[in-house]
Scaffold this motif. Structure first.
Motif, short mmCIF file in Angstrom:
data_model
loop_
_atom_site.label_atom_id
_atom_site.label_comp_id
_atom_site.label_asym_id
_atom_site.label_seq_id
_atom_site.Cartn_x
_atom_site.Cartn_y
_atom_site.Cartn_z
N ALA A 1 48.67 95.63 46.53
CA ALA A 1 48.40 96.29 45.24
C ALA A 1 47.02 96.93 45.17
O ALA A 1 46.71 97.60 44.19
CB ALA A 1 48.57 95.30 44.09
N HIS A 2 46.20 96.72 46.19
CA HIS A 2 44.87 97.36 46.18
C HIS A 2 44.38 97.50 47.61
O HIS A 2 43.93 96.55 48.22
CB HIS A 2 43.89 96.52 45.35
N GLN A 3 44.50 98.70 48.12
CA GLN A 3 44.04 98.95 49.49
C GLN A 3 43.39 100.33 49.54
O GLN A 3 43.63 101.16 48.66
CB GLN A 3 45.22 98.90 50.47
N HIS A 4 42.58 100.55 50.55
CA HIS A 4 42.00 101.88 50.77
C HIS A 4 42.50 102.34 52.13
O HIS A 4 41.94 101.99 53.16
CB HIS A 4 40.48 101.81 50.70
N LEU A 5 43.60 103.09 52.09
CA LEU A 5 44.35 103.38 53.32
C LEU A 5 43.51 104.11 54.37
O LEU A 5 43.48 103.70 55.53
CB LEU A 5 45.60 104.19 52.97
N ILE B 1 44.46 107.17 37.55
CA ILE B 1 43.04 107.47 37.75
C ILE B 1 42.31 106.17 38.03
O ILE B 1 42.50 105.18 37.32
CB ILE B 1 42.44 108.13 36.49
N LYS B 2 41.48 106.18 39.07
CA LYS B 2 40.67 105.01 39.41
C LYS B 2 39.24 105.22 38.92
O LYS B 2 38.59 106.21 39.26
CB LYS B 2 40.67 104.82 40.94
N VAL B 3 38.77 104.27 38.11
CA VAL B 3 37.40 104.29 37.61
C VAL B 3 36.66 103.13 38.28
O VAL B 3 37.25 102.08 38.55
CB VAL B 3 37.39 104.09 36.07
N GLU C 1 41.06 96.40 38.16
CA GLU C 1 41.07 96.02 39.58
C GLU C 1 39.98 94.97 39.82
O GLU C 1 38.84 95.16 39.42
CB GLU C 1 40.84 97.25 40.45
N HIS C 2 40.35 93.90 40.42
CA HIS C 2 39.50 92.74 40.78
C HIS C 2 39.44 91.70 39.66
O HIS C 2 39.79 90.56 39.89
CB HIS C 2 38.09 93.14 41.24
N ALA C 3 39.01 92.09 38.44
CA ALA C 3 38.91 91.12 37.32
C ALA C 3 38.35 89.79 37.84
O ALA C 3 38.88 88.72 37.55
CB ALA C 3 40.29 90.92 36.67
N SER D 1 44.73 93.27 48.92
CA SER D 1 43.78 92.84 49.95
C SER D 1 42.43 93.52 49.82
O SER D 1 41.44 93.01 50.33
CB SER D 1 44.34 93.14 51.33
N ASP D 2 42.40 94.72 49.20
CA ASP D 2 41.18 95.54 49.17
C ASP D 2 40.70 95.92 50.57
O ASP D 2 39.53 96.24 50.75
CB ASP D 2 40.06 94.84 48.38
N ALA D 3 41.58 95.88 51.56
CA ALA D 3 41.16 96.34 52.90
C ALA D 3 40.69 97.79 52.80
O ALA D 3 41.27 98.55 52.03
CB ALA D 3 42.35 96.24 53.86
ZN LIG Z 1 38.75 98.49 46.42
#
Ligand SMILES: [Zn+2]
Length: 559
Positions: free
Chosen positions: A86-90, A303-305, A392-394, A455-457
């Motif tokens: 649910a959260h990655q930076h491809l 949109i990502k802030v 995201e993260h919280a 994962s936030d990879a």
């Molecule tokens: Zn991230």
């Protein structure tokens, strides 16, 4: 005699199947967890085209086997709904494969040795870039400095990102090219770390201050960027991810995805966000979302802030000072006057917003801003009545703010591996009391929200088994748990399964399309070598992905 009769009856069964009801693939002898509360387990699945047409017993699945059906004997392997990160930076995952990968660096000496090996092969003046070091894993746990790097690279400019991406260390040659010296002021949303005695920049650049040096790094070519996406996708599907939710970027990324999908080069589903406030967010609101392009593979509606930095580099915005650095309480990284009109417009135009918030101040700030916008634009005036905005993260949330997520319909999107890495230094950064609302997965779930897991990879390694393990064990990979780790915030196996399947699907408005193994849903499966729903937690880390299925197609098979 019995055997012959059975053979004959099977033959008859095969013959009487009308071709239109035969499946393309039948999976048999599986240990299937559906993540569907009504019928949690099954043995077999039939797939036709991109959809699931049957879930049930081996026996009943037989009627879907026609002459052209591929029958896959799973031999007891465990089948789960296709895992979603649910959260990655491809592209960051791909770039990590392409530049100096500093994951798992064990000490400053180890880091310097890796840099030296790179410098030895470099041309004079060539940049050395890399990412992935985490000093909290070192003994002693100190940030590297420009002077450390100068010992191995006196001439080549070097910039090396901390794993979390919120800090980087640059050597003297790089600082010089970036024009960073004693007199350079901190840019908005960043900090140039200075030596306490001399006042000279010590090489550490936090958040936006990295840009002063990074803008001097020769830009990557479009071909490099395409290669990074291909490498990231390859790694993801090998690990068993079927969708990644790409937490930020630009329309240039979207163009690359479209090209690679059209060419059939990538098969992974990508739920893409673009950064805002700014030109990418404006373009998304003007042009409208893209939903389910390329066979439900590509969606761009978010949109990502970014509202603060990270805890490791003390950039996370806190309500009170850092316990181990009382002079600072971090900083917000978004301008309210730009954020507010964007949030209102996003509601009117049906655009989802997801905001990076780590510190308790950033979390309260964004909840306040979301709440103000939601009040300003009532459901009747929104293009999407239930906007499913996300945080995201919280990570560090004041306990008083936890129930506000459910009340406002805000989704906390969380990364289990952050907890088992950060909890080594979080007690010193925050003090024991502030850990009560930190990485509070179970408290969130009990408060009535879904918690999509990611994962936030490349901030973390990006492996589904590490994330699943971290969520259920809440111990580090060696089994360690210390004071203030709050073991009661670990989740059950059933909850963890939902964190990586149906809950991220909900957070992407796709819960009717995917996320469980049910007839009519898209055929995405992650097939594992062991039953992660029952084995002892440490064995989860040894479990391998044996097959990845996306849209009814086997896109990865372990050899
Ligand atoms: Zn991230």
């Amino acid at each position: 005699m019995k055997v012959i009769l059975l053979g004959v009856s099977l033959l008859l069964l095969t013959l009487v199947i009308p071709p239109q009801s035969a499946a393309d693939i039948v999976f048999k002898n599986g240990n299937v967890y559906t993540a569907n509360d009504k019928s949690a387990k099954a043995q077999a699945i039939a797939v036709k085209g991109d959809k699931i047409v049957f879930v049930g017993t081996n026996e009943a699945a037989q009627k879907f086997v026609g002459t052209n059906t591929r029958v896959i004997d799973l031999k007891g392997n465990t089948v789960l709904p296709g895992f979603t990160d649910a959260h990655q930076h491809l592209s960051g995952v791909g770039q990590r494969e392409m530049t100096l990968n500093l994951e798992g660096t064990t000490s400053l000496q180890d880091l310097l040795a890796k840099v030296k090996a790179r410098v030895d092969q470099a041309q004079p003046g060539q940049w050395i870039t890399g990412r992935g070091w985490i000093e909290t894993h070192w003994e002693p746990s100190v940030f590297p400095t420009r002077w450390d790097l100068d010992t191995v690279s006196p001439n080549n400019p070097v910039i090396l990102g901390r794993a979390d991406g919120h800090g980087a260390v640059a050597n003297s040659a790089a600082l010089k090219l970036g024009g960073v010296d004693k007199s350079t002021p901190n840019p908005f949303g960043g900090e140039i770390s200075k030596d306490k005695n001399s006042g000279e920049p010590n090489g550490m650049l936090l958040d936006s201050a990295q840009g002063l040096v990074r803008r001097r790094v020769p830009p990557t070519t479009r071909a490099d960027e395409e290669r990074a996406v291909e490498l990231g996708v390859k790694r993801d599907i090998e690990l068993g991810w079927t969708q990644i939710q790409d937490a930020g970027g630009s329309f240039a990324d979207v163009d690359i995805f479209k090209k690679l999908y059209a060419a059939g080069t990538i098969k992974l589903r990508i739920y893409k966000a673009v950064y805002g406030p700014g030109p990418n967010a404006s373009r998304l609101m003007n042009e409208g979302p893209t939903i389910g392009a390329f066979g439900n593979r590509l969606t761009v509606r978010t949109i990502k802030v970014v509202s603060d930095g990270a805890l490791g580099s003390r950039g996370a915005a806190l309500l009170g000072p850092y316990s181990d650095a009382p002079a600072t309480s971090g900083f917000l990284t978004v301008k309210v006057e730009e954020l507010r009109p964007m949030l209102v417009e996003a509601l009117r135009k049906g655009i989802q917003v997801e905001t990076h918030a780590i510190g308790d101040k950033a979390n309260r700030f964004i909840l306040d801003e979301y709440e103000t916008a939601l009040k300003a634009v009532p459901a009747s005036e929104r293009k999407v009545a239930e906007p499913r905005w996300r945080v995201e993260h919280a990570q560090i949330v004041n306990p008083a703010d936890i129930p506000r997520f459910a009340k406002l319909g805000i989704i906390p999107s969380m990364q289990p591996s952050h907890a088992i890495g950060d909890l080594f230094f979080a007690p010193s950064r925050l003090g024991i009391e502030r850990l009560a609302g930190a990485y509070a997965w179970e408290s969130f779930i009990k408060s009535g929200v879904v918690v999509p897991g990611g994962s936030d990879a490349p901030v973390e390694r990006g492996e589904p088994m590490i994330e699943f393990y971290a969520a259920v064990a809440r111990k580090d990979q060696k089994g360690f748990s210390g004071e203030g780790w709050h073991p009661e915030e670990a989740v059950t196996r059933e909850q963890a399964l939902k964190m990586f399947t149906i809950w991220p699907a909900y957070a992407a408005f796709e819960e009717k399309l995917r996320g469980t193994i049910e007839v009519g849903k898209l055929a995405d499966f992650t097939i594992l070598s062991a039953d992660i729903m029952t084995i002892p937690a440490p064995e989860i880390l040894k479990t391998c992905n044996v097959m990845t299925v996306i849209n009814g197609e086997v896109v990865y098979e372990a050899s």
